[in-house]
Scaffold this motif. Structure first.
Motif, PDB file in Angstrom:
ATOM      1  N   UNK A  59      48.944  45.762  41.976  1.00 39.88           N
ATOM      2  CA  UNK A  59      48.062  45.677  42.776  1.00 39.88           C
ATOM      3  C   UNK A  59      48.329  46.241  43.227  1.00 39.88           C
ATOM      4  N   UNK A  60      46.321  46.838  43.113  1.00 38.19           N
ATOM      5  CA  UNK A  60      46.318  48.124  44.105  1.00 38.19           C
ATOM      6  C   UNK A  60      46.539  47.857  45.583  1.00 38.19           C
ATOM      7  N   UNK A  61      46.483  49.362  46.150  1.00 39.68           N
ATOM      8  CA  UNK A  61      47.617  49.165  47.487  1.00 39.68           C
ATOM      9  C   UNK A  61      46.528  48.346  48.320  1.00 39.68           C
ATOM     10  N   UNK A  62      45.337  48.788  48.650  1.00 40.88           N
ATOM     11  CA  UNK A  62      44.249  47.706  49.914  1.00 40.88           C
ATOM     12  C   UNK A  62      44.071  46.302  49.291  1.00 40.88           C
ATOM     13  N   UNK A  63      45.416  45.796  48.503  1.00 40.03           N
ATOM     14  CA  UNK A  63      44.588  44.266  48.299  1.00 40.03           C
ATOM     15  C   UNK A  63      46.175  43.702  47.918  1.00 40.03           C
ATOM     16  N   UNK A  64      46.943  44.722  48.395  1.00 43.14           N
ATOM     17  CA  UNK A  64      48.461  44.131  48.537  1.00 43.14           C
ATOM     18  C   UNK A  64      48.252  43.330  49.566  1.00 43.14           C
ATOM     19  N   UNK A  65      49.289  41.903  49.898  1.00 44.54           N
ATOM     20  CA  UNK A  65      49.536  41.024  50.306  1.00 44.54           C
ATOM     21  C   UNK A  65      48.511  40.177  50.949  1.00 44.54           C
ATOM     22  N   UNK A  66      47.211  40.294  49.876  1.00 45.77           N
ATOM     23  CA  UNK A  66      46.358  39.239  50.096  1.00 45.77           C
ATOM     24  C   UNK A  66      45.478  39.119  48.875  1.00 45.77           C
ATOM     25  N   UNK A  67      45.579  39.316  47.994  1.00 48.59           N
ATOM     26  CA  UNK A  67      45.142  38.390  46.746  1.00 48.59           C
ATOM     27  C   UNK A  67      46.360  38.481  45.581  1.00 48.59           C
ATOM     28  N   UNK A  68      46.556  37.291  45.579  1.00 48.83           N
ATOM     29  CA  UNK A  68      47.268  36.801  44.149  1.00 48.83           C
ATOM     30  C   UNK A  68      47.006  37.038  42.479  1.00 48.83           C
ATOM     31  N   UNK A  69      47.565  37.544  42.008  1.00 47.73           N
ATOM     32  CA  UNK A  69      47.086  37.058  40.695  1.00 47.73           C
ATOM     33  C   UNK A  69      47.783  35.671  39.874  1.00 47.73           C
ATOM     34  N   UNK A  70      47.142  34.873  39.107  1.00 52.45           N
ATOM     35  CA  UNK A  70      48.613  33.578  38.770  1.00 52.45           C
ATOM     36  C   UNK A  70      47.693  33.606  37.608  1.00 52.45           C
ATOM     37  N   UNK A  71      48.676  32.916  36.417  1.00 51.06           N
ATOM     38  CA  UNK A  71      48.120  32.175  34.794  1.00 51.06           C
ATOM     39  C   UNK A  71      48.324  30.870  35.819  1.00 51.06           C
ATOM     40  N   UNK A  72      47.625  29.678  34.783  1.00 53.63           N
ATOM     41  CA  UNK A  72      47.956  28.384  34.264  1.00 53.63           C
ATOM     42  C   UNK A  72      47.876  28.446  32.652  1.00 53.63           C
ATOM     43  N   UNK A  73      48.866  28.968  31.252  1.00 50.42           N
ATOM     44  CA  UNK A  73      49.327  29.004  30.506  1.00 50.42           C
ATOM     45  C   UNK A  73      48.260  27.646  29.532  1.00 50.42           C
ATOM     46  N   UNK A  74      48.582  26.212  30.302  1.00 51.49           N
ATOM     47  CA  UNK A  74      48.600  24.612  29.598  1.00 51.49           C
ATOM     48  C   UNK A  74      46.797  24.796  29.714  1.00 51.49           C
ATOM     49  N   UNK A  75      46.151  25.729  30.787  1.00 55.08           N
ATOM     50  CA  UNK A  75      43.795  25.661  31.024  1.00 55.08           C
ATOM     51  C   UNK A  75      44.026  26.849  30.420  1.00 55.08           C
ATOM     52  N   UNK A  76      44.600  28.038  29.967  1.00 55.76           N
ATOM     53  CA  UNK A  76      44.352  29.251  29.220  1.00 55.76           C
ATOM     54  C   UNK A  76      43.097  29.874  30.519  1.00 55.76           C
ATOM     55  N   UNK A  77      43.970  29.741  31.595  1.00 55.76           N
ATOM     56  CA  UNK A  77      42.866  30.317  32.271  1.00 55.76           C
ATOM     57  C   UNK A  77      43.789  31.780  33.648  1.00 55.76           C
ATOM     58  N   UNK A  78      43.322  32.818  34.207  1.00 52.98           N
ATOM     59  CA  UNK A  78      43.545  34.201  35.094  1.00 52.98           C
ATOM     60  C   UNK A  78      42.878  33.168  36.073  1.00 52.98           C
ATOM     61  N   UNK A  79      43.633  33.241  37.558  1.00 56.26           N
ATOM     62  CA  UNK A  79      43.044  33.389  38.801  1.00 56.26           C
ATOM     63  C   UNK A  79      43.306  34.517  39.260  1.00 56.26           C
ATOM     64  N   UNK A  80      42.513  34.761  40.688  1.00 55.71           N
ATOM     65  CA  UNK A  80      42.847  35.666  41.013  1.00 55.71           C
ATOM     66  C   UNK A  80      42.334  34.684  42.748  1.00 55.71           C
TER      67      UNK A  80
END
Length: 115
Positions: A59-80
């Motif tokens: 994570x970029x330092x300024x977004x740590x603790x506020x942003x979360x990256x995740x995936x749903x592999x079954x849906x081929x989708x990336x989230x932020x």
């Protein structure tokens, strides 16, 4: 060939939340990393968050603790998931996948955070 389509951007007040989605299609295998970048007017495009092939996240330092990256592999989708948004987060956000050593990009989705 890989295609990426971002969605979820919009206008929010400071302190609010948004969830960005990146729907991927095509020949998606051998993913080296996947993540989100952003670019504000007059600024360089910068990495916001990414997942590498081993599952680690950066994570970029300024977004740590506020942003979360995740995936749903079954849906081929990336989230932020973006919480506690600040005006400084205003930018066009781009989805990026590195597949078989080749970078693929979405067209971007605009996030605007008002004071």
């Amino acid at each position: 060939q890989v295609q990426l389509v971002e969605s979820g951007g919009g206008l929010v007040q400071a302190g609010g939340s948004l969830r960005l989605s990146c729907a991927a299609s095509g020949s998606i295998f051998r993913i080296n990393f996947m993540g989100w970048y952003r670019q504000a007017p007059g600024k360089q495009r910068e990495l916001v968050a990414r997942i590498i092939s081993g599952g680690s996240t950066d994570y970029e330092d300024s977004v740590k603790g506020r942003f979360t990256i995740s995936t749903d592999n079954a849906k081929n989708t990336l989230y932020l998931q973006m919480n506690s948004l600040k005006p400084e987060d205003t930018a066009v956000y781009y989805c990026n996948l590195n597949v078989r050593r080749v970078d693929y990009w979405g067209k971007g989705t605009l996030v605007t955070v008002s004071s």
